[in-house]
Design a protein around this motif. Structure first.
Motif, mmCIF file in Angstrom:
data_model
loop_
_atom_site.group_PDB
_atom_site.id
_atom_site.type_symbol
_atom_site.label_atom_id
_atom_site.label_comp_id
_atom_site.label_asym_id
_atom_site.label_seq_id
_atom_site.Cartn_x
_atom_site.Cartn_y
_atom_site.Cartn_z
ATOM 1 N N UNK A 8 -18.145 3.392 28.897
ATOM 2 C CA UNK A 8 -19.212 2.560 29.079
ATOM 3 C C UNK A 8 -18.902 1.120 28.521
ATOM 4 N N UNK A 9 -17.835 1.021 27.475
ATOM 5 C CA UNK A 9 -17.528 -0.261 27.067
ATOM 6 C C UNK A 9 -16.644 -0.883 27.977
ATOM 7 N N UNK A 10 -15.854 -0.410 28.691
ATOM 8 C CA UNK A 10 -14.844 -0.848 29.790
ATOM 9 C C UNK A 10 -15.859 -1.356 30.790
ATOM 10 N N UNK A 11 -16.844 -0.644 31.247
ATOM 11 C CA UNK A 11 -17.845 -1.084 32.464
ATOM 12 C C UNK A 11 -18.461 -2.359 31.916
ATOM 13 N N UNK A 12 -19.119 -2.600 30.684
ATOM 14 C CA UNK A 12 -19.958 -3.668 30.116
ATOM 15 C C UNK A 12 -18.706 -4.709 30.079
ATOM 16 N N UNK A 13 -17.649 -4.492 29.735
ATOM 17 C CA UNK A 13 -16.617 -5.818 29.515
ATOM 18 C C UNK A 13 -16.369 -6.266 31.055
ATOM 19 N N UNK A 14 -16.169 -5.557 31.943
ATOM 20 C CA UNK A 14 -15.848 -5.861 33.384
ATOM 21 C C UNK A 14 -17.071 -6.611 33.828
ATOM 22 N N UNK A 15 -18.548 -6.267 33.500
ATOM 23 C CA UNK A 15 -19.495 -6.963 33.910
ATOM 24 C C UNK A 15 -19.812 -8.329 33.380
ATOM 25 N N UNK A 16 -19.254 -8.250 32.034
ATOM 26 C CA UNK A 16 -19.296 -9.530 31.564
ATOM 27 C C UNK A 16 -18.599 -10.710 31.806
ATOM 28 N N UNK A 17 -17.378 -10.269 32.169
ATOM 29 C CA UNK A 17 -16.242 -11.154 32.777
ATOM 30 C C UNK A 17 -16.577 -11.696 34.002
#
Length: 120
Positions: A8-17
């Motif tokens: 979940x954190x990796x997915x949110x980080x990718x969306x934020x970038x």
């Protein structure tokens, strides 16, 4: 459970970038570019520095801000301020004066483009 949280954190980080990359794309303007004046964001133009109505009337002009709507202007000067915003000086494409009194007008480029007070 840890795997799901980490995913979940990796997915949110990718969306934020990706969202930040889209926001950082800026449009540049150069001397000689043609811009069209659009609708004001409020009852008056907020990011286009037209003179106030009383100054236009004192100089013998007509204080009709709707007359500027759809007018094509040419960029005469581009200046970057210390805070990173771009201030653009424009004049009318047909060579006439704004409101029969003012020959050039200042525009805060990024803010006016975001509020659709100008169109490229």
């Amino acid at each position: 459970m840890r795997k799901y949280v980490l995913a979940g954190f990796v997915a949110l980080g990718a969306l934020t970038m990706n969202a930040q990359d889209v926001m950082n794309k800026s449009i540049t303007v150069e001397k000689g570019d043609v811009i069209e004046i659009g609708y004001p964001s409020t009852s008056k133009y907020k990011h286009i520095k037209f003179p106030r109505a009383n100054f236009i009337i004192k100089r013998g002009g007509i204080a009709n801000y709707k007359a500027a709507l759809g007018e094509e202007v040419v960029v005469t000067n581009v200046k970057t301020k210390n805070d990173g915003s771009t201030m653009v000086t424009v004049k009318r494409k047909d060579g006439k004066r704004f409101f029969n009194t003012v020959s050039t007008v200042f525009i805060n480029f990024e803010d006016a483009l975001a509020t659709k007070e100008i169109k490229l």
